[in-house]
Design an enzyme around this catalytic site. Structure first.
Site, PDB file in Angstrom:
ATOM      1  N   GLY A  11       0.587  -1.090  -0.267  1.00 30.16           N
ATOM      2  CA  GLY A  11       0.250  -0.102   0.075  1.00 30.16           C
ATOM      3  C   GLY A  11       0.812   1.253   0.133  1.00 30.16           C
ATOM      4  O   GLY A  11      -0.243   1.972   0.364  1.00 30.16           O
ATOM      5  N   LYS A  64      -7.428 -14.020 -11.070  1.00 36.17           N
ATOM      6  CA  LYS A  64      -8.330 -12.841 -11.796  1.00 36.17           C
ATOM      7  C   LYS A  64      -9.729 -12.536 -10.637  1.00 36.17           C
ATOM      8  O   LYS A  64      -9.708 -13.781  -9.890  1.00 36.17           O
ATOM      9  CB  LYS A  64      -9.599 -13.087 -13.120  1.00 36.17           C
ATOM     10  CG  LYS A  64      -9.889 -15.130 -13.528  1.00 36.17           C
ATOM     11  CD  LYS A  64     -10.515 -15.090 -14.578  1.00 36.17           C
ATOM     12  CE  LYS A  64     -10.844 -16.316 -14.369  1.00 36.17           C
ATOM     13  NZ  LYS A  64     -12.000 -16.677 -15.578  1.00 36.17           N
ATOM     14  N   MET A  91      -2.977  -7.263  -7.984  1.00 37.06           N
ATOM     15  CA  MET A  91      -2.341  -8.540  -8.480  1.00 37.06           C
ATOM     16  C   MET A  91      -3.621  -8.917  -9.304  1.00 37.06           C
ATOM     17  O   MET A  91      -3.488 -10.509  -9.915  1.00 37.06           O
ATOM     18  CB  MET A  91      -1.857  -9.111  -7.748  1.00 37.06           C
ATOM     19  CG  MET A  91      -0.648  -8.080  -7.502  1.00 37.06           C
ATOM     20  SD  MET A  91       0.335  -6.614  -8.090  1.00 37.06           S
ATOM     21  CE  MET A  91       1.520  -8.424  -9.248  1.00 37.06           C
ATOM     22  N   ASN A 108      -4.001   3.154 -13.677  1.00 40.70           N
ATOM     23  CA  ASN A 108      -2.970   1.635 -13.140  1.00 40.70           C
ATOM     24  C   ASN A 108      -1.397   2.144 -13.170  1.00 40.70           C
ATOM     25  O   ASN A 108      -0.972   2.426 -13.719  1.00 40.70           O
ATOM     26  CB  ASN A 108      -3.175  -0.059 -13.732  1.00 40.70           C
ATOM     27  CG  ASN A 108      -2.098  -0.221 -13.162  1.00 40.70           C
ATOM     28  OD1 ASN A 108      -2.059  -1.304 -12.408  1.00 40.70           O
ATOM     29  ND2 ASN A 108      -1.250  -1.738 -14.149  1.00 40.70           N
ATOM     30  N   HIS A 110       2.318   1.073 -13.320  1.00 39.49           N
ATOM     31  CA  HIS A 110       3.501  -0.070 -13.921  1.00 39.49           C
ATOM     32  C   HIS A 110       4.149  -0.284 -13.374  1.00 39.49           C
ATOM     33  O   HIS A 110       5.469   0.777 -14.029  1.00 39.49           O
ATOM     34  CB  HIS A 110       2.849  -0.866 -14.817  1.00 39.49           C
ATOM     35  CG  HIS A 110       3.425  -2.116 -15.649  1.00 39.49           C
ATOM     36  ND1 HIS A 110       2.302  -3.635 -14.945  1.00 39.49           N
ATOM     37  CD2 HIS A 110       4.486  -2.418 -15.720  1.00 39.49           C
ATOM     38  CE1 HIS A 110       4.077  -4.484 -15.523  1.00 39.49           C
ATOM     39  NE2 HIS A 110       5.024  -3.589 -15.918  1.00 39.49           N
TER      40      HIS A 110
END
Ligand code: GAR
Length: 201
Positions: A11, A64, A91, A108, A110
């Site tokens: 986090g 997923k 994730m 997002n 990355h």
């Protein structure tokens, strides 16, 4: 701008974003923090900052969310009235049923300079490949894996002495600068997107 933050890890991105919301530097509020990992640092750190923090079980798959979990994520995010969904070390792949509810409003971060090194442990991929520069990327989430329009990037040099751990930790320092800065631009409606290309208005 109301944010729903999703994460599976420590986090550190969530904390950087929430701190800038609290200081007023980022004109946004963190409406809810959700994790697919019950004991994830992101949930305890969110609770420590008095933010609503919810664990939602992901179901049986590893990469997923199952259908009922996905519906629960969407329900909680809608109930919290979020406008933007901020993936911060989440994730799992977000599938189209979820994405279409918030199309164009899911971002997002990355840990590489996309399109290089999509997927898992991007810092290790960069180190193994031998690149001299890597970094981090904030992008809109589309149907692919780490493929959506790029909103911002920060470069991080790879040092001869780097290990996966030291490189990831320097990339994370860059993430804590880049993510709140890009969210601020989104909140101020300063970013336009045409096709794949984003521009400052
Ligand atoms: C971050 O480095 C983020 O870029 C990465 O997970 C870490 C989460 O750290 N995300 C991915 O690899 C997504 N494919 P945090 O929980 O301390 O923010």
């Amino acid at each position: 701008m109301r944010l729903g933050i999703l994460g599976s890890g420590q986090g550190s991105n969530m904390v950087a974003i929430a701190e800038q919301c609290a200081s007023g530097a980022l004109p946004a509020v963190v409406s809810v923090v959700i994790s697919d990992v019950e004991n994830a640092g992101i949930l305890s750190r969110a609770r420590g900052m008095a933010l609503p923090a919810v664990y939602i079980a992901p179901g049986p798959y590893r990469t997923k969310l199952d259908e009922s979990a996905e519906q629960e994520y969407v329900r909680v995010l809608k109930e919290a009235n979020v406008e933007w969904i901020v993936l911060a070390g989440f994730m799992r792949i977000i599938k189209s049923e979820f994405l279409e509810q918030f199309w164009g409003k899911v971002v997002n971060i990355h840990p590489s300079l996309l399109p290089s090194f999509p997927g898992l442990e991007a810092w290790r991929q960069a180190l193994d490949y031998g690149v001299k520069f890597t970094g981090c990327t904030v992008h809109i989430v589309d149907h692919g894996i780490d493929t959506g329009p790029i909103l911002g990037q920060e470069i991080v040099p790879v040092l001869d002495s780097d290990t996966p751990k030291t490189l990831h930790s320097r990339i994370q320092e860059a993430e804590r600068r880049l993510y709140p800065a890009v969210l601020r631009e989104l909140a101020m409606d300063q970013i336009g997107i045409q096709g794949r290309r984003s521009h400052r208005k």
